[in-house]
Design a protein around this motif. Sequence first.
Motif, mmCIF file in Angstrom:
data_model
loop_
_atom_site.group_PDB
_atom_site.id
_atom_site.type_symbol
_atom_site.label_atom_id
_atom_site.label_comp_id
_atom_site.label_asym_id
_atom_site.label_seq_id
_atom_site.Cartn_x
_atom_site.Cartn_y
_atom_site.Cartn_z
ATOM 1 N N ASP A 251 -74.350 -115.321 -46.100
ATOM 2 C CA ASP A 251 -73.987 -114.723 -44.815
ATOM 3 C C ASP A 251 -74.999 -113.681 -44.348
ATOM 4 O O ASP A 251 -74.671 -112.829 -43.525
ATOM 5 N N LEU A 252 -76.221 -113.722 -44.878
ATOM 6 C CA LEU A 252 -77.252 -112.849 -44.339
ATOM 7 C C LEU A 252 -77.887 -113.505 -43.118
ATOM 8 O O LEU A 252 -77.672 -114.690 -42.852
ATOM 9 N N ASN A 253 -78.692 -112.733 -42.411
ATOM 10 C CA ASN A 253 -79.191 -113.171 -41.107
ATOM 11 C C ASN A 253 -80.713 -113.080 -41.040
ATOM 12 O O ASN A 253 -81.283 -112.773 -39.995
ATOM 13 N N LEU A 254 -81.390 -113.351 -42.153
ATOM 14 C CA LEU A 254 -82.845 -113.292 -42.146
ATOM 15 C C LEU A 254 -83.435 -114.535 -41.490
ATOM 16 O O LEU A 254 -82.852 -115.619 -41.535
ATOM 17 N N SER A 255 -84.602 -114.351 -40.896
ATOM 18 C CA SER A 255 -85.424 -115.464 -40.448
ATOM 19 C C SER A 255 -86.610 -115.589 -41.392
ATOM 20 O O SER A 255 -86.794 -114.768 -42.297
ATOM 21 N N LEU A 256 -87.435 -116.596 -41.170
ATOM 22 C CA LEU A 256 -88.641 -116.711 -41.981
ATOM 23 C C LEU A 256 -89.582 -115.536 -41.745
ATOM 24 O O LEU A 256 -90.397 -115.210 -42.613
ATOM 25 N N LYS A 257 -89.440 -114.865 -40.619
ATOM 26 C CA LYS A 257 -90.275 -113.691 -40.368
ATOM 27 C C LYS A 257 -89.945 -112.580 -41.366
ATOM 28 O O LYS A 257 -90.841 -111.908 -41.885
ATOM 29 N N GLY A 258 -88.653 -112.385 -41.644
ATOM 30 C CA GLY A 258 -88.256 -111.395 -42.639
ATOM 31 C C GLY A 258 -88.767 -111.739 -44.019
ATOM 32 O O GLY A 258 -89.256 -110.879 -44.760
ATOM 33 N N TYR A 259 -88.675 -113.022 -44.387
ATOM 34 C CA TYR A 259 -89.190 -113.460 -45.678
ATOM 35 C C TYR A 259 -90.690 -113.210 -45.781
ATOM 36 O O TYR A 259 -91.179 -112.671 -46.779
ATOM 37 N N LEU A 260 -91.429 -113.640 -44.752
ATOM 38 C CA LEU A 260 -92.884 -113.498 -44.809
ATOM 39 C C LEU A 260 -93.307 -112.041 -44.828
ATOM 40 O O LEU A 260 -94.324 -111.693 -45.439
ATOM 41 N N TYR A 261 -92.541 -111.174 -44.172
ATOM 42 C CA TYR A 261 -92.868 -109.753 -44.194
ATOM 43 C C TYR A 261 -92.826 -109.243 -45.637
ATOM 44 O O TYR A 261 -93.738 -108.529 -46.084
ATOM 45 N N ALA A 262 -91.779 -109.620 -46.361
ATOM 46 C CA ALA A 262 -91.657 -109.192 -47.761
ATOM 47 C C ALA A 262 -92.746 -109.805 -48.629
ATOM 48 O O ALA A 262 -93.376 -109.116 -49.449
ATOM 49 N N ILE A 263 -92.985 -111.093 -48.450
ATOM 50 C CA ILE A 263 -93.987 -111.784 -49.267
ATOM 51 C C ILE A 263 -95.384 -111.226 -48.996
ATOM 52 O O ILE A 263 -96.168 -110.996 -49.920
ATOM 53 N N ASP A 264 -95.693 -110.997 -47.724
ATOM 54 C CA ASP A 264 -97.002 -110.450 -47.362
ATOM 55 C C ASP A 264 -97.215 -109.072 -47.987
ATOM 56 O O ASP A 264 -98.291 -108.767 -48.512
ATOM 57 N N ALA A 265 -96.172 -108.246 -47.958
ATOM 58 C CA ALA A 265 -96.281 -106.907 -48.538
ATOM 59 C C ALA A 265 -96.521 -106.975 -50.043
ATOM 60 O O ALA A 265 -97.307 -106.191 -50.596
ATOM 61 N N ILE A 266 -95.867 -107.912 -50.717
ATOM 62 C CA ILE A 266 -96.077 -108.075 -52.163
ATOM 63 C C ILE A 266 -97.486 -108.575 -52.447
ATOM 64 O O ILE A 266 -98.179 -108.070 -53.338
ATOM 65 N N LEU A 267 -97.947 -109.561 -51.690
ATOM 66 C CA LEU A 267 -99.280 -110.100 -51.911
ATOM 67 C C LEU A 267 -100.366 -109.062 -51.643
ATOM 68 O O LEU A 267 -101.431 -109.076 -52.289
ATOM 69 N N LYS A 268 -100.118 -108.140 -50.717
ATOM 70 C CA LYS A 268 -101.104 -107.118 -50.403
ATOM 71 C C LYS A 268 -101.291 -106.107 -51.541
ATOM 72 O O LYS A 268 -102.250 -105.328 -51.530
#
Length: 336
Positions: A251-268
Amino acid sequence: MLVYYSDVFKKHVPPFRHPEAPDRLDYLVEGVLEAGAVVKEPEMRADAWDLIYAVHDKSYVDYVKRICERGGAEIDGDTYISPGTCDAAALSVSAVANAIDKREVALVASRPPGHHAGFVGRALTAPTQGFCIFNTAAIGALYLGEGVAVVDIDVHHGNGTQEILYAKDLLYISTHQHPATLYPGTGYPEEVGEGRGEGFNINIPLPPEAGDDIYVKVVDEFIIPILRQYNPKLVIVSLGWDAHRDDPLGDLNLSLKGYLYAIDAILKLQKPTVFLLEGGYNRSVIKRGTKALIRLATAGEFAPGEAQTESAPGVYKRFEELAVEVRRYTGRYWRL
């Protein structure tokens, strides 16, 4: 970015209609191919079962192997074992260990998933094993040992990973839908670890319908500051696509934009990072999310193809209350 995939992972086959089915990987592979990634067949390690026995109780591992040999069975209302489950699980562990050895950015496109599997299968107070057999993320973390961080991005709390790492000084961060509203019912901020592990277990529960605006704050104010202070040698990401707004089980409301924001921050952070497939049951999201992940990791292309989601005022207010709790417990150990 290498993608470890084998058709062996599809030999974990449900005996009935089930959301965690082999075709999840068909959609994932479509996303991989569209992104132009290199697909590598993982090699089975001679020590694969030793790695599993090193983390899970021997009686539980033996029990799983016996069921595989006897043709499979449903072991609880959510979780099944088939004749091919043991081969799929051992190869999954092998792929993770090999990726860790190479200190690379990789996606292990395997199943069965693992983050709900504890020492003896069912973890903590959960009513079932939640589709999971062996905890690949925890096995990988303990295989590497000192300096590893596990970040769990899934709509469900990784109760098995928490149980296994709870007394270890290895960092575990889980974002998940609030445990009062969803299986497995654990993952409260006050669950901070014990003994040597005190302070290394970080739970960030999110209210139902939390959107990308909330998740961006979680990444910026909790996940990345803690990771920077911990300074991991390697990051394991338990990646479940089921926090997406279109997933049928959350029941969360994330989009792929939210996912990519987290992934990008980790990769950085520029650390070796191994992504493991956990949940996610909307096949289109799996395909599109995998493609976007790979394009981001290989070409720096931030292309979610979806607009950012925003949380309703009441949802945002509830998150702010939860954030105070997280800071109260986590702030004892980390600068936030």
